[in-house]
Design a protein around this motif. Structure first.
Motif, PDB file in Angstrom:
ATOM      1  N   UNK A   1      47.460  45.559  43.997  1.00 10.86           N
ATOM      2  CA  UNK A   1      46.708  46.252  42.951  1.00 10.86           C
ATOM      3  C   UNK A   1      46.852  45.562  41.592  1.00 10.86           C
ATOM      4  N   UNK A   2      48.021  44.928  41.340  1.00  8.28           N
ATOM      5  CA  UNK A   2      48.186  44.200  40.090  1.00  8.28           C
ATOM      6  C   UNK A   2      47.237  43.022  40.003  1.00  8.28           C
ATOM      7  N   UNK A   3      47.109  42.275  41.105  1.00 15.95           N
ATOM      8  CA  UNK A   3      46.216  41.119  41.136  1.00 15.95           C
ATOM      9  C   UNK A   3      44.754  41.547  41.058  1.00 15.95           C
ATOM     10  N   UNK A   4      44.405  42.637  41.772  1.00 15.89           N
ATOM     11  CA  UNK A   4      43.005  43.071  41.755  1.00 15.89           C
ATOM     12  C   UNK A   4      42.586  43.499  40.354  1.00 15.89           C
ATOM     13  N   UNK A   5      43.420  44.296  39.695  1.00 15.01           N
ATOM     14  CA  UNK A   5      43.021  44.800  38.377  1.00 15.01           C
ATOM     15  C   UNK A   5      43.021  43.708  37.320  1.00 15.01           C
ATOM     16  N   UNK A   6      43.673  42.579  37.606  1.00 15.16           N
ATOM     17  CA  UNK A   6      43.638  41.444  36.683  1.00 15.16           C
ATOM     18  C   UNK A   6      42.288  40.730  36.736  1.00 15.16           C
ATOM     19  N   UNK A   7      41.569  40.875  37.860  1.00 20.94           N
ATOM     20  CA  UNK A   7      40.305  40.158  38.036  1.00 20.94           C
ATOM     21  C   UNK A   7      39.162  41.095  38.400  1.00 20.94           C
ATOM     22  N   UNK A   8      39.353  42.406  38.247  1.00 21.55           N
ATOM     23  CA  UNK A   8      38.432  43.385  38.813  1.00 21.55           C
ATOM     24  C   UNK A   8      37.045  43.354  38.200  1.00 21.55           C
ATOM     25  N   UNK A   9      36.904  42.744  37.020  1.00 18.96           N
ATOM     26  CA  UNK A   9      35.576  42.716  36.395  1.00 18.96           C
ATOM     27  C   UNK A   9      34.559  41.996  37.267  1.00 18.96           C
ATOM     28  N   UNK A  10      35.024  41.036  38.079  1.00 19.93           N
ATOM     29  CA  UNK A  10      34.065  40.303  38.901  1.00 19.93           C
ATOM     30  C   UNK A  10      33.852  40.916  40.279  1.00 19.93           C
ATOM     31  N   UNK A  11      34.460  42.085  40.555  1.00 18.87           N
ATOM     32  CA  UNK A  11      33.995  42.874  41.698  1.00 18.87           C
ATOM     33  C   UNK A  11      32.571  43.359  41.419  1.00 18.87           C
ATOM     34  N   UNK A  12      32.282  43.555  40.155  1.00 12.19           N
ATOM     35  CA  UNK A  12      30.921  43.910  39.743  1.00 12.19           C
ATOM     36  C   UNK A  12      29.957  42.765  40.049  1.00 12.19           C
ATOM     37  N   UNK A  13      30.393  41.519  39.821  1.00 13.96           N
ATOM     38  CA  UNK A  13      29.573  40.353  40.170  1.00 13.96           C
ATOM     39  C   UNK A  13      29.310  40.310  41.668  1.00 13.96           C
ATOM     40  N   UNK A  14      30.355  40.529  42.452  1.00 15.72           N
ATOM     41  CA  UNK A  14      30.232  40.515  43.912  1.00 15.72           C
ATOM     42  C   UNK A  14      29.284  41.610  44.377  1.00 15.72           C
ATOM     43  N   UNK A  15      29.396  42.789  43.757  1.00 20.09           N
ATOM     44  CA  UNK A  15      28.507  43.905  44.112  1.00 20.09           C
ATOM     45  C   UNK A  15      27.064  43.580  43.749  1.00 20.09           C
ATOM     46  N   UNK A  16      26.854  43.006  42.573  1.00 22.76           N
ATOM     47  CA  UNK A  16      25.493  42.667  42.147  1.00 22.76           C
ATOM     48  C   UNK A  16      24.849  41.634  43.076  1.00 22.76           C
ATOM     49  N   UNK A  17      25.671  40.720  43.603  1.00 17.99           N
ATOM     50  CA  UNK A  17      25.158  39.700  44.510  1.00 17.99           C
ATOM     51  C   UNK A  17      25.044  40.209  45.949  1.00 17.99           C
TER      52      UNK A  17
END
Length: 587
Positions: free
Chosen positions: A437-453
């Motif tokens: 969870x520490x690693x995910x929340x450090x980069x979580x803004x680009x889960x939005x990129x993955x979702x958009x794609x």
């Protein structure tokens, strides 16, 4: 119509086989982005943070061996690329960074956003193409590409905002990109010397320590192990070369290794180090004969004293060696260690049985089921932390499975962006990102990129609201782990995933784990599993040193005293560790 320098740069990248560029747009990159917009051959992948762009490019370079590209504008944007590029450097992956710069007339004046990028990038790059005129651009760009590909390294192209828009020149210097297909062949006398060393150790204990340099030599290494009846211990990066089901494998050694892998290396008479620069000297022997074969001469003898060093490719070396080696008889040493490895695997499977339904859940149950359901050619992106332990112990990277991560650089937050790069490179293959969870929340803004794609990445997040590996590091050092420095406030990540436009499920009960993994596998879009797991699960090394034992005992004694003195936080920590440890399986 005349072309500008940015268009010329893009044409050279297309010739090199580049199809995607990861980055965040900005003023100095505008001309480059406009050039991309005009060409169907290359796609601009806009991310939310440049650091994620460089990790995505690393993933593509590592998986393909081809050039991958990331981009960041002027000072701040270019600086964000650094960490992912260091990861590419340490994993020896060919990545090109395109960075903007202030106009040439302003360089050195302290202009807005100006940074001396040459100094900043000096350690991470093998070559920097600092372009100061259209005339020199094509030669410098091509050299940057050749350096990255030939060395498996990072290069940078610095493109000032004014130069980027100037009419290009120097087309006469453009040429096809030539790639090496050469093999580094060993010296015949050294191969004969190695064969003689093996003959003198006939009937003694012989072990192989294999690394990522064996990727093209898997069959030859197995053939050698078969002839010598030598157990194969491997590095973390070689997990997807010598998987759990591979003949003669005794497992991993090092901090996250297993006992059979450790003893195969430490209790041998002859150690063959093949394609590895294994860094942990405390897990290497100092009282046996050591042979090291490596394509990089500086790596030979870098970690331990070597009796014979052979500067060559592992595959070419073993192809010459094998006809000169006679098959050995049965080896009690080999059979005991490979048998011990299989016993250890059975114990690990029992530890990951879903009947161990303690809540919060045991994290290894998730990786066990992922191993059972993932496809034979799945790509696994493993982040840094205790997730590395559970992945390496419970997932067999057999068949055409691949595993990548930040295994030399050891950076958090590689998982999500590297999965982005991997899925775009291989849209038809399953990509599993395994992160904390520490690693995910450090980069979580680009889960939005993955979702958009709409990328069908399967994301497992081990959610224990704690930096778990740091906790273990503190304990072995004799330090009491304090919640105020280790705890991280993590929301319901399944809700977050759905908010981004992807699927998500929160798993809190053991009976729901397998169904969640099957849902993720069957999903045609991005799917996040928010796995609520215990932070009391201990991931112990194969050999505990006296220093580590003393440190752990000291930390636990301090925790117990603080708990008895009324510290509720420490009392809760002790209770959770005990509950996780004594939770038994009915299997």
């Amino acid at each position: 119509m005349s072309r500008n320098v940015s268009e010329q740069l893009l044409e050279i990248l297309i010739e090199a086989g580049v199809t995607q560029v990861f980055g965040v747009i900005g003023d100095a990159l505008n001309a480059f982005a406009q050039a991309i917009h005009k060409h169907d051959e290359v796609e601009w992948i806009g991310v939310r943070h440049e650091g994620n762009a460089s990790y995505a490019a690393f993933a593509q370079a590592e998986l393909s061996g081809n050039l991958a590209v990331c981009a960041g504008t002027v000072g701040p944007g270019a600086l964000h690329l650094i960490n992912g590029l260091y990861n590419a450097k340490r994993e020896r992956s060919p990545v090109l960074a395109v960075t903007g710069q202030v106009p040439v007339s302003q360089i050195g004046t302290g202009f807005h956003q100006e940074v001396d990028l040459t100094k900043i990038y000096d350690d991470v790059c093998d070559f920097q193409a600092v372009i100061r005129s259209p005339e020199e651009a094509p030669r410098l760009i091509q050299r940057a590409i050749r350096e990255a590909l030939s060395n498996g390294s990072v290069s940078r192209i610095e493109l000032p905002a004014d130069i980027a828009e100037m009419a290009c020149e120097g087309d006469d210097y453009l040429q096809p990109l030539f790639r090496s297909r050469a093999s580094l062949v060993p010296d015949d006398a050294q191969v004969q010397q190695l064969a003689e060393l093996i003959r003198t150790h006939q009937g003694k204990r012989i072990s192989i320590l294999a690394g990522a340099g064996c990727r093209l030599a898997r069959d030859e290494v197995i053939a050698l192990a078969d002839k010598l009846q030598a157990p194969i211990t491997h590095s973390l990066r070689a997990c997807d070369i010598f998987d759990h089901d591979c003949p003669h494998v005794a497992g991993l050694t090092g901090l996250i290794g297993n006992p059979s892998g450790y003893h195969a290396v430490m209790n041998t008479d002859l150690l063959l180090m093949l394609g590895t620069d294994f860094p942990y000297t405390e897990y290497l022997p100092h009282d046996c004969t050591v042979v090291q074969i490596d394509s990089s001469l500086p790596r030979i003898g870098n970690r331990v004293g070597v009796d014979l060093g052979i500067h060559a490719d592992v595959k070419a070396s073993l192809q010459q060696l094998l006809p000169q080696v006679e098959s050995q008889g049965a080896s009690e040493f080999h059979d005991k260690l490979t048998g011990s490895f299989n016993d250890w695997r059975r114990e690990m499977r029992q530890a990951a049985d879903p009947s161990r339904d303690h809540e919060p859940l045991h994290p290894q149950i998730f990786t066990r089921f992922i191993n059972e359901h993932a496809s034979d050619d799945a790509i696994f992106v493993v982040d840094t932390g205790t997730i590395t332990v559970w992945a390496s112990r419970y997932i067999s990277f057999h068949s055409d499975r691949r595993m990548i991560g930040s295994f030399n650089h050891g950076s958090m937050a590689v998982g999500l962006p590297a999965a982005l790069g991997a899925q775009l490179l291989f849209p038809q293959r399953e990509v599993w990102a395994l992160v904390g969870d520490g690693a995910f929340t450090m980069a979580m803004q680009d889960w939005l990129t993955i979702a958009n794609l709409g990328l069908p990445i399967k994301m497992l997040v081990l959610h224990n609201s704690s930096l778990d590996l740091v906790k273990l590091e503190m304990e072995v050092a004799g330090i009491v782990p304090e919640k105020d420095v280790l705890a991280i406030d993590v929301p319901d990540l399944a809700d977050y995933s759905r908010w981004c436009g992807a699927e998500g499920v929160r798993v809190e009960h053991a009976g729901d784990i397998e169904a969640a993994i099957q849902r993720a596998k069957q999903s045609s879009g991005p799917f996040l599993i928010d796995a609520v797991v215990t932070n009391g699960e201990l991931s112990m090394p194969p050999k505990i040193t006296m220093e580590q034992a003393v440190g752990m005992a000291e930390s636990k004694a301090k925790q117990a005293w603080m708990a008895l003195s009324g510290d509720q936080e420490q009392w809760n920590n002790i209770k959770e560790e005990l509950a996780a440890y004594f939770d038994s399986s009915d299997d």
